[in-house]
Scaffold this motif. Structure first.
Motif, PDB file in Angstrom:
ATOM      1  N   PHE A 127       0.840  -1.208   0.000  1.00 39.65           N
ATOM      2  CA  PHE A 127       0.000   0.000   0.000  1.00 39.65           C
ATOM      3  C   PHE A 127       0.874   1.256   0.000  1.00 39.65           C
ATOM      4  O   PHE A 127       0.618   2.211  -0.749  1.00 39.65           O
ATOM      5  N   ALA A 128       1.914   1.252   0.852  1.00 44.21           N
ATOM      6  CA  ALA A 128       2.792   2.416   0.940  1.00 44.21           C
ATOM      7  C   ALA A 128       3.530   2.646  -0.375  1.00 44.21           C
ATOM      8  O   ALA A 128       3.692   3.793  -0.812  1.00 44.21           O
ATOM      9  N   GLU A 129       3.958   1.571  -1.015  1.00 48.84           N
ATOM     10  CA  GLU A 129       4.667   1.707  -2.292  1.00 48.84           C
ATOM     11  C   GLU A 129       3.749   2.270  -3.375  1.00 48.84           C
ATOM     12  O   GLU A 129       4.180   3.064  -4.215  1.00 48.84           O
ATOM     13  N   LYS A 130       2.489   1.887  -3.343  1.00 54.79           N
ATOM     14  CA  LYS A 130       1.561   2.330  -4.376  1.00 54.79           C
ATOM     15  C   LYS A 130       1.062   3.750  -4.134  1.00 54.79           C
ATOM     16  O   LYS A 130       0.878   4.532  -5.084  1.00 54.79           O
ATOM     17  N   LYS A 131       0.850   4.105  -2.873  1.00 59.35           N
ATOM     18  CA  LYS A 131       0.222   5.387  -2.544  1.00 59.35           C
ATOM     19  C   LYS A 131       1.206   6.469  -2.104  1.00 59.35           C
ATOM     20  O   LYS A 131       0.783   7.599  -1.849  1.00 59.35           O
ATOM     21  N   LYS A 132       2.488   6.136  -1.998  1.00 61.50           N
ATOM     22  CA  LYS A 132       3.436   7.118  -1.463  1.00 61.50           C
ATOM     23  C   LYS A 132       3.480   8.377  -2.341  1.00 61.50           C
ATOM     24  O   LYS A 132       3.538   8.298  -3.561  1.00 61.50           O
ATOM     25  N   PRO A 133       3.441   9.553  -1.717  1.00 60.38           N
ATOM     26  CA  PRO A 133       3.546  10.806  -2.468  1.00 60.38           C
ATOM     27  C   PRO A 133       5.007  11.110  -2.785  1.00 60.38           C
ATOM     28  O   PRO A 133       5.911  10.388  -2.355  1.00 60.38           O
ATOM     29  N   GLU A 134       5.227  12.161  -3.527  1.00 59.31           N
ATOM     30  CA  GLU A 134       6.596  12.583  -3.808  1.00 59.31           C
ATOM     31  C   GLU A 134       7.271  13.006  -2.499  1.00 59.31           C
ATOM     32  O   GLU A 134       6.689  13.763  -1.715  1.00 59.31           O
ATOM     33  N   PRO A 135       8.474  12.527  -2.235  1.00 55.49           N
ATOM     34  CA  PRO A 135       9.133  12.880  -0.971  1.00 55.49           C
ATOM     35  C   PRO A 135       9.535  14.348  -0.920  1.00 55.49           C
ATOM     36  O   PRO A 135       9.841  14.963  -1.952  1.00 55.49           O
ATOM     37  N   VAL A 136       9.525  14.899   0.282  1.00 52.23           N
ATOM     38  CA  VAL A 136       9.988  16.274   0.496  1.00 52.23           C
ATOM     39  C   VAL A 136      11.174  16.316   1.456  1.00 52.23           C
ATOM     40  O   VAL A 136      11.825  17.345   1.586  1.00 52.23           O
ATOM     41  N   SER A 137      11.434  15.193   2.124  1.00 52.87           N
ATOM     42  CA  SER A 137      12.565  15.103   3.056  1.00 52.87           C
ATOM     43  C   SER A 137      13.553  14.067   2.531  1.00 52.87           C
ATOM     44  O   SER A 137      13.253  12.872   2.509  1.00 52.87           O
ATOM     45  N   PHE A 138      14.731  14.550   2.122  1.00 52.57           N
ATOM     46  CA  PHE A 138      15.728  13.663   1.520  1.00 52.57           C
ATOM     47  C   PHE A 138      16.910  13.398   2.449  1.00 52.57           C
ATOM     48  O   PHE A 138      17.868  12.741   2.061  1.00 52.57           O
ATOM     49  N   SER A 139      16.850  13.914   3.657  1.00 52.98           N
ATOM     50  CA  SER A 139      17.869  13.649   4.669  1.00 52.98           C
ATOM     51  C   SER A 139      17.224  13.790   6.037  1.00 52.98           C
ATOM     52  O   SER A 139      16.126  14.359   6.175  1.00 52.98           O
ATOM     53  N   LEU A 140      17.894  13.293   7.050  1.00 54.51           N
ATOM     54  CA  LEU A 140      17.357  13.409   8.405  1.00 54.51           C
ATOM     55  C   LEU A 140      17.181  14.862   8.822  1.00 54.51           C
ATOM     56  O   LEU A 140      16.244  15.203   9.545  1.00 54.51           O
ATOM     57  N   ASP A 141      18.069  15.736   8.366  1.00 47.53           N
ATOM     58  CA  ASP A 141      17.987  17.139   8.736  1.00 47.53           C
ATOM     59  C   ASP A 141      16.787  17.849   8.103  1.00 47.53           C
ATOM     60  O   ASP A 141      16.430  18.959   8.512  1.00 47.53           O
ATOM     61  N   GLU A 142      16.177  17.232   7.100  1.00 49.68           N
ATOM     62  CA  GLU A 142      14.986  17.799   6.476  1.00 49.68           C
ATOM     63  C   GLU A 142      13.698  17.205   7.041  1.00 49.68           C
ATOM     64  O   GLU A 142      12.596  17.611   6.664  1.00 49.68           O
ATOM     65  N   LEU A 143      13.831  16.248   7.938  1.00 53.49           N
ATOM     66  CA  LEU A 143      12.667  15.592   8.526  1.00 53.49           C
ATOM     67  C   LEU A 143      11.958  16.545   9.490  1.00 53.49           C
ATOM     68  O   LEU A 143      12.592  17.172  10.337  1.00 53.49           O
ATOM     69  N   THR A 144      10.645  16.665   9.355  1.00 49.68           N
ATOM     70  CA  THR A 144       9.880  17.549  10.239  1.00 49.68           C
ATOM     71  C   THR A 144       9.431  16.777  11.480  1.00 49.68           C
ATOM     72  O   THR A 144       9.437  15.541  11.521  1.00 49.68           O
ATOM     73  N   TYR A 145       8.995  17.538  12.492  1.00 49.63           N
ATOM     74  CA  TYR A 145       8.489  16.906  13.703  1.00 49.63           C
ATOM     75  C   TYR A 145       7.206  16.130  13.415  1.00 49.63           C
ATOM     76  O   TYR A 145       6.964  15.065  13.992  1.00 49.63           O
ATOM     77  N   LYS A 146       6.388  16.652  12.513  1.00 48.26           N
ATOM     78  CA  LYS A 146       5.153  15.962  12.150  1.00 48.26           C
ATOM     79  C   LYS A 146       5.462  14.620  11.496  1.00 48.26           C
ATOM     80  O   LYS A 146       4.802  13.610  11.790  1.00 48.26           O
ATOM     81  N   GLN A 147       6.459  14.593  10.615  1.00 54.12           N
ATOM     82  CA  GLN A 147       6.848  13.333   9.980  1.00 54.12           C
ATOM     83  C   GLN A 147       7.380  12.349  11.016  1.00 54.12           C
ATOM     84  O   GLN A 147       7.081  11.151  10.968  1.00 54.12           O
ATOM     85  N   ALA A 148       8.175  12.853  11.958  1.00 53.21           N
ATOM     86  CA  ALA A 148       8.734  11.993  12.999  1.00 53.21           C
ATOM     87  C   ALA A 148       7.626  11.354  13.832  1.00 53.21           C
ATOM     88  O   ALA A 148       7.663  10.151  14.135  1.00 53.21           O
ATOM     89  N   LEU A 149       6.627  12.148  14.192  1.00 51.57           N
ATOM     90  CA  LEU A 149       5.509  11.620  14.981  1.00 51.57           C
ATOM     91  C   LEU A 149       4.694  10.623  14.174  1.00 51.57           C
ATOM     92  O   LEU A 149       4.260   9.583  14.703  1.00 51.57           O
ATOM     93  N   THR A 150       4.488  10.906  12.897  1.00 51.00           N
ATOM     94  CA  THR A 150       3.751   9.979  12.032  1.00 51.00           C
ATOM     95  C   THR A 150       4.442   8.631  11.959  1.00 51.00           C
ATOM     96  O   THR A 150       3.809   7.574  12.096  1.00 51.00           O
TER      97      THR A 150
END
Length: 265
Positions: A127-150
């Motif tokens: 499901f994740a492979e089929k529905k994944k959106p275009e990534p916006v975080s390409f490194s750990l330093d670009e990871l948001t707090y919302k993504q981390a919680l998700t």
């Protein structure tokens, strides 16, 4: 089969499976069942070799782990990977683990439940492979707090044996718009406090089961798991960029079918 050989085999299984999206717990239960190595002593052994896999991640990502103790980026609100990301990634699963650990071990650590977890986890991966959106975080330093919680919320699914902590977190990362590499590395890092907490508690509870005669077997399993996990993580990151998660999902389904046909039926 000698116990030292069993330790070596299970050390390989743990090292290969712990940080891949195929469920190390599920594989240890299934392989332990096939080898006839089950019971309380076997569970204690599994705890020890999981610590070997944790040590591998600690060595590979030691610089990143040390940087978490620097609170300046957090205080200055810099867009940089910091301890709060890890806390948000760990907290949901930590709460679920405290509430359900004993119940899960009592009722769900069985071969047939692992088969269910393998298939369910495979469905999530596909499901994740089929529905994944275009990534916006390409490194750990670009990871948001919302993504981390998700990603941390997805890690709660791993409470079910066979589901796979890596499979659930990496899938959650993809759905949260993180790249394969970012989702995987975050998955590796948030595994450390979760696994140290769970395995440390289990090891303390199982301390009366350990004797001096267990040292050779446990040492072989620990060292094998450490060495194999080091190689597995580096190789996995390279393969993930080429193949994605889909082959691992199909592997899980095939394994579940074969085990059901030849062992459970």
């Amino acid at each position: 089969m000698s116990e030292l050989l069993i330790a070596f085999i299970l050390g390989i299984v743990e090292g290969l499976a712990e940080f891949l999206p195929i469920s190390s717990t599920g594989h240890l239960i299934l392989v332990g069942h096939l080898l006839g190595f089950e019971g309380e002593r076997a569970k204690t052994f599994e705890i020890v070799i999981q610590l070997g896999a944790i040590l591998a991640i600690t060595v590979l990502y030691q610089e990143r782990l040390v940087s978490l103790f620097n609170i300046k980026p957090l205080l200055n609100q810099e867009k940089k990977f910091n301890a709060l990301h890890v806390i948000l990634g760990v907290l949901p699963a930590g709460i679920v683990g405290v509430l359900t650990l004993d119940l899960v071990k009592m009722y769900l650590f069985q071969p047939y439940t692992v088969v269910i977890g393998l298939v369910a986890g495979a469905i999530l991966i596909l499901f994740a492979e089929k529905k994944k959106p275009e990534p916006v975080s390409f490194s750990l330093d670009e990871l948001t707090y919302k993504q981390a919680l998700t990603i941390g919320l997805f890690q709660c699914l791993a409470a079910f044996p066979g589901f796979s902590r890596a499979g659930s977190t990496i899938s959650g990362g993809l759905l949260a718009k993180a790249s394969y590499k970012t989702a995987s590395e975050f998955s590796f890092l948030i595994a450390i406090p979760i696994m140290v907490g769970v395995t440390g508690l289990d090891l303390y509870k199982s301390r009366d089961l350990l004797t001096a005669s267990d040292i050779p077997m446990f040492a072989i399993g620990f060292l094998t798991s450490f060495a194999v996990a080091m190689l597995a993580v580096v190789t996995f990151l390279k393969l993930l960029e080429k193949w994605g998660l889909t082959p691992f999902a199909y592997y899980r389904i095939v394994l579940a079918i074969l085990f059901t046909l030849f062992v459970l039926l």
